[in-house]
Design a protein around this motif. Structure first.
Motif, PDB file in Angstrom:
ATOM      1  N   GLN A   1      55.172 108.254   9.701  1.00  0.00           N
ATOM      2  CA  GLN A   1      53.878 107.586   9.890  1.00  0.00           C
ATOM      3  C   GLN A   1      54.013 106.394  10.834  1.00  0.00           C
ATOM      4  O   GLN A   1      53.124 106.144  11.666  1.00  0.00           O
ATOM      5  CB  GLN A   1      53.319 107.150   8.537  1.00  0.00           C
ATOM      6  CG  GLN A   1      52.884 108.303   7.651  1.00  0.00           C
ATOM      7  CD  GLN A   1      52.468 107.849   6.263  1.00  0.00           C
ATOM      8  OE1 GLN A   1      52.929 106.819   5.757  1.00  0.00           O
ATOM      9  NE2 GLN A   1      51.603 108.618   5.627  1.00  0.00           N
TER      10      GLN A   1
ATOM     11  N   GLU B   1      43.368 106.959   7.832  1.00  0.00           N
ATOM     12  CA  GLU B   1      43.772 108.252   7.274  1.00  0.00           C
ATOM     13  C   GLU B   1      44.929 108.093   6.291  1.00  0.00           C
ATOM     14  O   GLU B   1      44.898 108.661   5.184  1.00  0.00           O
ATOM     15  CB  GLU B   1      44.171 109.184   8.407  1.00  0.00           C
ATOM     16  CG  GLU B   1      44.689 110.537   7.957  1.00  0.00           C
ATOM     17  CD  GLU B   1      45.183 111.378   9.125  1.00  0.00           C
ATOM     18  OE1 GLU B   1      45.822 112.424   8.861  1.00  0.00           O
ATOM     19  OE2 GLU B   1      44.948 110.990  10.284  1.00  0.00           O
TER      20      GLU B   1
ATOM     21  N   LYS C   1      42.440 104.258  13.284  1.00  0.00           N
ATOM     22  CA  LYS C   1      42.106 105.592  12.780  1.00  0.00           C
ATOM     23  C   LYS C   1      43.234 106.172  11.930  1.00  0.00           C
ATOM     24  O   LYS C   1      42.994 106.752  10.860  1.00  0.00           O
ATOM     25  CB  LYS C   1      41.788 106.527  13.953  1.00  0.00           C
ATOM     26  CG  LYS C   1      40.505 106.193  14.700  1.00  0.00           C
ATOM     27  CD  LYS C   1      39.291 106.428  13.828  1.00  0.00           C
ATOM     28  CE  LYS C   1      38.007 106.199  14.610  1.00  0.00           C
ATOM     29  NZ  LYS C   1      36.801 106.399  13.745  1.00  0.00           N
ATOM     30  N   LYS C   2      44.468 106.013  12.413  1.00  0.00           N
ATOM     31  CA  LYS C   2      45.606 106.548  11.669  1.00  0.00           C
ATOM     32  C   LYS C   2      45.780 105.823  10.332  1.00  0.00           C
ATOM     33  O   LYS C   2      46.034 106.453   9.298  1.00  0.00           O
ATOM     34  CB  LYS C   2      46.876 106.415  12.504  1.00  0.00           C
ATOM     35  CG  LYS C   2      46.991 107.410  13.644  1.00  0.00           C
ATOM     36  CD  LYS C   2      47.167 108.830  13.136  1.00  0.00           C
ATOM     37  CE  LYS C   2      47.381 109.810  14.251  1.00  0.00           C
ATOM     38  NZ  LYS C   2      47.554 111.212  13.757  1.00  0.00           N
TER      39      LYS C   2
ATOM     40  N   ALA D   1      54.121 107.750  14.298  1.00  0.00           N
ATOM     41  CA  ALA D   1      52.789 108.164  14.764  1.00  0.00           C
ATOM     42  C   ALA D   1      51.945 106.952  15.152  1.00  0.00           C
ATOM     43  O   ALA D   1      51.209 106.991  16.142  1.00  0.00           O
ATOM     44  CB  ALA D   1      52.089 108.981  13.683  1.00  0.00           C
ATOM     45  N   LEU D   2      52.048 105.881  14.387  1.00  0.00           N
ATOM     46  CA  LEU D   2      51.290 104.672  14.707  1.00  0.00           C
ATOM     47  C   LEU D   2      51.771 104.033  16.006  1.00  0.00           C
ATOM     48  O   LEU D   2      50.961 103.507  16.784  1.00  0.00           O
ATOM     49  CB  LEU D   2      51.406 103.664  13.559  1.00  0.00           C
ATOM     50  CG  LEU D   2      50.668 103.998  12.264  1.00  0.00           C
ATOM     51  CD1 LEU D   2      51.008 102.983  11.178  1.00  0.00           C
ATOM     52  CD2 LEU D   2      49.164 104.037  12.490  1.00  0.00           C
TER      53      LEU D   2
ATOM     54  N   GLN E   1      50.052 105.118  19.301  1.00  0.00           N
ATOM     55  CA  GLN E   1      48.608 104.984  19.440  1.00  0.00           C
ATOM     56  C   GLN E   1      48.242 103.648  20.081  1.00  0.00           C
ATOM     57  O   GLN E   1      49.024 102.700  20.095  1.00  0.00           O
ATOM     58  CB  GLN E   1      47.934 105.090  18.061  1.00  0.00           C
ATOM     59  CG  GLN E   1      48.236 106.358  17.293  1.00  0.00           C
ATOM     60  CD  GLN E   1      47.656 107.583  17.948  1.00  0.00           C
ATOM     61  OE1 GLN E   1      46.568 107.534  18.538  1.00  0.00           O
ATOM     62  NE2 GLN E   1      48.375 108.702  17.852  1.00  0.00           N
TER      63      GLN E   1
END
Length: 281
Positions: free
Chosen positions: A30, A48, A44-45, A33-34, A37
Protein backbone atom coordinates in the motif's frame (compact mmCIF):
# COMPACT_ATOMS: atom_id res chain seq x y z
CA UNK A 1 -8.54 1.97 16.34
CA UNK A 2 -6.26 -0.66 17.83
CA UNK A 3 -7.32 -4.27 17.48
CA UNK A 4 -8.21 -6.27 20.64
CA UNK A 5 -5.11 -7.50 22.38
CA UNK A 6 -2.76 -5.10 20.62
CA UNK A 7 -3.24 -2.35 23.17
CA UNK A 8 -2.17 -4.66 26.01
CA UNK A 9 0.87 -5.81 23.99
CA UNK A 10 1.86 -2.21 23.38
CA UNK A 11 1.62 -1.40 27.09
CA UNK A 12 3.77 -4.40 27.99
CA UNK A 13 6.37 -3.41 25.38
CA UNK A 14 6.42 0.13 26.75
CA UNK A 15 6.98 -1.11 30.31
CA UNK A 16 9.82 -3.36 29.21
CA UNK A 17 11.54 -0.55 27.35
CA UNK A 18 11.13 -2.26 24.00
CA UNK A 19 9.09 -1.34 20.97
CA UNK A 20 6.36 1.28 21.47
CA UNK A 21 4.85 1.03 17.97
CA UNK A 22 4.22 -2.67 17.51
CA UNK A 23 1.97 -2.94 14.44
CA UNK A 24 1.90 -1.82 10.83
CA UNK A 25 -0.71 0.74 9.87
CA UNK A 26 -0.33 0.29 6.10
CA UNK A 27 1.33 -2.61 4.32
CA UNK A 28 4.43 -2.10 2.23
CA UNK A 29 2.45 -2.75 -0.97
CA UNK A 30 0.00 0.00 0.00
CA UNK A 31 2.87 2.39 0.77
CA UNK A 32 4.35 1.58 -2.65
CA UNK A 33 1.01 2.30 -4.36
CA UNK A 34 0.70 5.62 -2.52
CA UNK A 35 4.24 6.68 -3.47
CA UNK A 36 3.32 6.40 -7.16
CA UNK A 37 0.36 8.82 -6.92
CA UNK A 38 -0.06 12.58 -7.01
CA UNK A 39 -1.89 14.50 -4.29
CA UNK A 40 -5.38 13.61 -5.57
CA UNK A 41 -4.33 10.01 -6.10
CA UNK A 42 -2.98 9.74 -2.56
CA UNK A 43 -6.33 10.94 -1.19
CA UNK A 44 -8.25 8.47 -3.35
CA UNK A 45 -6.01 5.56 -2.37
CA UNK A 46 -6.18 6.40 1.36
CA UNK A 47 -9.94 6.69 1.10
CA UNK A 48 -9.96 3.17 -0.31
CA UNK A 49 -7.42 1.72 2.15
CA UNK A 50 -9.14 3.24 5.21
CA UNK A 51 -12.62 2.28 3.93
CA UNK A 52 -14.09 5.76 4.24
CA UNK A 53 -17.66 5.77 2.90
CA UNK A 54 -19.14 9.01 4.28
CA UNK A 55 -16.64 11.73 3.45
CA UNK A 56 -19.33 14.16 2.30
CA UNK A 57 -21.31 13.90 5.55
CA UNK A 58 -18.82 12.75 8.21
CA UNK A 59 -16.53 15.41 9.69
CA UNK A 60 -14.39 12.76 11.39
CA UNK A 61 -13.64 10.87 8.18
CA UNK A 62 -12.78 14.10 6.36
CA UNK A 63 -10.37 15.20 9.11
CA UNK A 64 -8.68 11.80 9.29
CA UNK A 65 -8.23 11.65 5.52
CA UNK A 66 -6.63 15.10 5.55
CA UNK A 67 -4.43 14.11 8.51
CA UNK A 68 -3.00 11.00 6.84
CA UNK A 69 -2.84 12.42 3.28
CA UNK A 70 -1.01 15.58 4.37
CA UNK A 71 1.44 13.54 6.47
CA UNK A 72 2.21 11.11 3.70
CA UNK A 73 2.72 13.85 1.12
CA UNK A 74 5.11 15.72 3.45
CA UNK A 75 7.13 12.54 4.02
CA UNK A 76 7.21 11.87 0.28
CA UNK A 77 8.56 15.37 -0.37
CA UNK A 78 11.25 14.64 2.23
CA UNK A 79 12.39 11.80 -0.07
CA UNK A 80 11.85 9.15 2.58
CA UNK A 81 12.40 5.57 1.54
CA UNK A 82 9.51 3.08 1.50
CA UNK A 83 10.56 1.77 4.91
CA UNK A 84 10.75 5.29 6.31
CA UNK A 85 7.36 6.18 4.77
CA UNK A 86 5.82 3.10 6.39
CA UNK A 87 7.36 3.91 9.77
CA UNK A 88 6.24 7.53 9.58
CA UNK A 89 2.63 6.51 8.80
CA UNK A 90 2.77 4.08 11.73
CA UNK A 91 3.91 6.95 13.95
CA UNK A 92 1.06 9.19 12.75
CA UNK A 93 -1.48 6.46 13.46
CA UNK A 94 0.07 5.63 16.84
CA UNK A 95 -0.14 9.22 18.13
CA UNK A 96 -3.69 9.62 16.87
CA UNK A 97 -4.80 6.35 18.48
CA UNK A 98 -3.35 7.51 21.80
CA UNK A 99 -5.66 10.51 21.64
CA UNK A 100 -8.77 8.88 20.15
CA UNK A 101 -8.79 5.49 21.92
CA UNK A 102 -6.85 6.09 25.17
CA UNK A 103 -7.65 9.82 25.55
CA UNK A 104 -3.98 10.53 26.31
CA UNK A 105 -3.17 14.12 27.27
CA UNK A 106 -0.84 16.34 25.27
CA UNK A 107 2.05 15.92 27.70
CA UNK A 108 1.72 12.15 27.84
CA UNK A 109 1.56 11.89 24.06
CA UNK A 110 4.73 13.96 23.74
CA UNK A 111 6.44 11.51 26.08
CA UNK A 112 5.21 8.61 23.92
CA UNK A 113 6.71 10.33 20.88
CA UNK A 114 10.05 10.68 22.68
CA UNK A 115 10.07 7.01 23.65
CA UNK A 116 9.19 5.95 20.08
CA UNK A 117 12.09 7.94 18.66
CA UNK A 118 14.60 6.93 21.33
CA UNK A 119 17.86 5.44 20.10
CA UNK A 120 17.96 7.30 16.77
CA UNK A 121 21.59 7.94 15.86
CA UNK A 122 22.92 5.33 18.27
CA UNK A 123 24.28 1.92 17.43
CA UNK A 124 21.92 -1.02 17.58
CA UNK A 125 23.95 -2.62 20.37
CA UNK A 126 23.49 0.40 22.62
CA UNK A 127 19.77 1.08 22.20
CA UNK A 128 17.21 -0.02 19.66
CA UNK A 129 14.11 2.13 19.03
CA UNK A 130 11.03 1.90 16.80
CA UNK A 131 12.26 4.49 14.30
CA UNK A 132 15.99 3.84 14.25
CA UNK A 133 15.96 3.84 10.44
CA UNK A 134 15.70 7.65 10.56
CA UNK A 135 18.75 9.86 10.75
CA UNK A 136 19.07 12.56 13.40
CA UNK A 137 18.23 15.29 10.87
CA UNK A 138 15.18 13.37 9.65
CA UNK A 139 14.04 12.77 13.23
CA UNK A 140 14.23 16.51 13.96
CA UNK A 141 12.20 17.24 10.83
CA UNK A 142 9.59 14.69 11.90
CA UNK A 143 9.31 16.26 15.34
CA UNK A 144 8.96 19.75 13.86
CA UNK A 145 6.25 18.54 11.47
CA UNK A 146 4.27 16.80 14.23
CA UNK A 147 4.59 19.85 16.48
CA UNK A 148 3.20 22.21 13.83
CA UNK A 149 0.50 19.91 12.41
CA UNK A 150 -0.70 17.65 15.24
CA UNK A 151 0.35 18.87 18.67
CA UNK A 152 -0.39 22.52 17.91
CA UNK A 153 -4.02 21.59 17.19
CA UNK A 154 -4.32 18.95 19.91
CA UNK A 155 -7.44 20.51 21.45
CA UNK A 156 -9.23 20.40 18.11
CA UNK A 157 -8.49 16.70 17.72
CA UNK A 158 -9.71 16.09 21.28
CA UNK A 159 -12.92 17.91 20.47
CA UNK A 160 -13.32 15.81 17.32
CA UNK A 161 -13.07 12.48 19.15
CA UNK A 162 -14.41 13.20 22.63
CA UNK A 163 -17.02 15.97 22.37
CA UNK A 164 -20.59 15.08 21.39
CA UNK A 165 -21.95 17.05 18.46
CA UNK A 166 -25.48 17.72 17.39
CA UNK A 167 -26.58 15.56 14.50
CA UNK A 168 -27.87 17.60 11.61
CA UNK A 169 -30.70 16.23 9.51
CA UNK A 170 -29.57 16.66 5.94
CA UNK A 171 -32.55 15.07 4.24
CA UNK A 172 -35.76 13.23 5.02
CA UNK A 173 -37.50 10.56 3.01
CA UNK A 174 -41.29 10.40 3.05
CA UNK A 175 -43.45 7.59 1.71
CA UNK A 176 -46.73 8.89 0.26
CA UNK A 177 -49.54 6.41 -0.19
CA UNK A 178 -52.02 7.34 -2.90
CA UNK A 179 -55.70 6.48 -2.56
CA UNK A 180 -57.28 4.03 -4.93
CA UNK A 181 -59.52 5.51 -7.64
CA UNK A 182 -63.22 5.68 -6.82
CA UNK A 183 -65.36 2.83 -8.10
CA UNK A 184 -69.14 3.48 -8.33
CA UNK A 185 -71.31 3.48 -6.31
CA UNK A 186 -68.61 4.57 -3.78
CA UNK A 187 -67.68 8.26 -4.05
CA UNK A 188 -64.17 9.64 -4.37
CA UNK A 189 -62.35 11.00 -1.30
CA UNK A 190 -63.22 14.65 -1.92
CA UNK A 191 -66.88 13.76 -2.49
CA UNK A 192 -67.55 11.90 0.76
CA UNK A 193 -69.14 14.95 2.40
CA UNK A 194 -71.75 15.39 -0.35
CA UNK A 195 -75.28 14.23 0.48
CA UNK A 196 -76.18 10.96 -1.16
CA UNK A 197 -79.14 12.37 -3.10
CA UNK A 198 -77.01 15.09 -4.69
CA UNK A 199 -74.25 12.60 -5.43
CA UNK A 200 -76.62 10.09 -7.02
CA UNK A 201 -78.36 12.81 -9.03
CA UNK A 202 -75.45 14.82 -10.36
CA UNK A 203 -72.20 12.89 -9.91
CA UNK A 204 -72.72 9.14 -10.15
CA UNK A 205 -74.28 9.27 -13.63
CA UNK A 206 -72.20 11.51 -15.85
CA UNK A 207 -73.60 9.77 -18.91
CA UNK A 208 -77.13 10.92 -18.04
CA UNK A 209 -75.92 14.45 -17.51
CA UNK A 210 -74.18 14.39 -20.84
CA UNK A 211 -77.32 13.10 -22.51
CA UNK A 212 -79.36 15.86 -20.89
CA UNK A 213 -76.89 18.51 -22.01
CA UNK A 214 -76.97 17.11 -25.52
CA UNK A 215 -80.79 17.19 -25.49
CA UNK A 216 -80.83 20.82 -24.40
CA UNK A 217 -78.35 21.66 -27.15
CA UNK A 218 -80.57 19.98 -29.68
CA UNK A 219 -83.62 21.85 -28.42
CA UNK A 220 -81.77 25.13 -28.68
CA UNK A 221 -80.70 24.20 -32.16
CA UNK A 222 -84.32 23.46 -33.15
CA UNK A 223 -85.57 26.72 -31.64
CA UNK A 224 -83.20 28.78 -33.75
CA UNK A 225 -84.87 29.93 -36.98
CA UNK A 226 -83.60 28.39 -40.15
CA UNK A 227 -83.91 30.50 -43.35
CA UNK A 228 -84.47 27.46 -45.52
CA UNK A 229 -87.28 26.19 -43.25
CA UNK A 230 -88.99 29.58 -43.27
CA UNK A 231 -88.94 29.72 -47.06
CA UNK A 232 -90.40 26.21 -47.34
CA UNK A 233 -93.19 27.06 -44.87
CA UNK A 234 -94.03 30.20 -46.84
CA UNK A 235 -94.31 28.15 -50.03
CA UNK A 236 -96.59 25.62 -48.30
CA UNK A 237 -98.92 28.30 -46.90
CA UNK A 238 -99.27 29.98 -50.28
CA UNK A 239 -101.98 27.50 -51.44
CA UNK A 240 -104.02 27.47 -48.20
CA UNK A 241 -107.20 29.61 -48.12
CA UNK A 242 -108.73 31.41 -45.14
CA UNK A 243 -111.55 28.88 -44.83
CA UNK A 244 -109.06 25.97 -44.63
CA UNK A 245 -107.21 27.73 -41.83
CA UNK A 246 -110.43 28.31 -39.84
CA UNK A 247 -111.48 24.68 -40.12
CA UNK A 248 -108.03 23.46 -39.04
CA UNK A 249 -107.98 25.81 -36.06
CA UNK A 250 -111.42 24.63 -35.02
CA UNK A 251 -110.33 20.99 -35.05
CA UNK A 252 -107.14 21.46 -32.95
CA UNK A 253 -108.76 22.32 -29.57
CA UNK A 254 -111.11 19.35 -29.74
CA UNK A 255 -108.16 16.97 -30.28
CA UNK A 256 -106.06 18.49 -27.52
CA UNK A 257 -108.93 18.54 -25.00
CA UNK A 258 -109.81 14.96 -25.81
CA UNK A 259 -106.26 13.81 -25.18
CA UNK A 260 -106.04 15.74 -21.90
CA UNK A 261 -109.28 14.25 -20.62
CA UNK A 262 -108.08 10.76 -21.42
CA UNK A 263 -104.76 11.34 -19.61
CA UNK A 264 -106.48 12.78 -16.53
CA UNK A 265 -108.97 9.92 -16.31
CA UNK A 266 -106.16 7.40 -16.61
CA UNK A 267 -104.14 9.05 -13.81
CA UNK A 268 -107.18 9.26 -11.51
CA UNK A 269 -107.93 5.61 -12.07
CA UNK A 270 -104.33 4.70 -11.14
CA UNK A 271 -104.51 6.75 -7.96
CA UNK A 272 -107.79 5.13 -6.96
CA UNK A 273 -106.32 1.68 -7.50
CA UNK A 274 -103.26 2.59 -5.43
CA UNK A 275 -105.40 3.95 -2.56
CA UNK A 276 -107.61 0.87 -2.62
CA UNK A 277 -104.56 -1.41 -2.51
CA UNK A 278 -103.08 0.44 0.47
CA UNK A 279 -106.40 0.41 2.33
CA UNK A 280 -106.85 -3.32 1.88
CA UNK A 281 -103.25 -3.96 3.10
Amino acid sequence: MAAPGQEEDQNQDAIGGKKVISRTFLSLSQITALSEQNVEGVQKKLEEFLNFKQLKTSLKEAVLLDYYAAGFWWAKEMNFSLTQLSGFMDLLNFLLENLSDKHVTLGENLKELGRAMAGIGETESERSGDLNFFSIEQAKAVIDYLTDSFFRHYKLYEYLFHSPREKLVISNKYAIELAQPAVPPFPALLEEGIPSDIYSSFIISPTAAEAESKGSDQEGYLEEPCPEAESSEADAMAGVTAEDQKSAVGEIPNGIIGNLEADINEKLQRQEEACTFRTEN
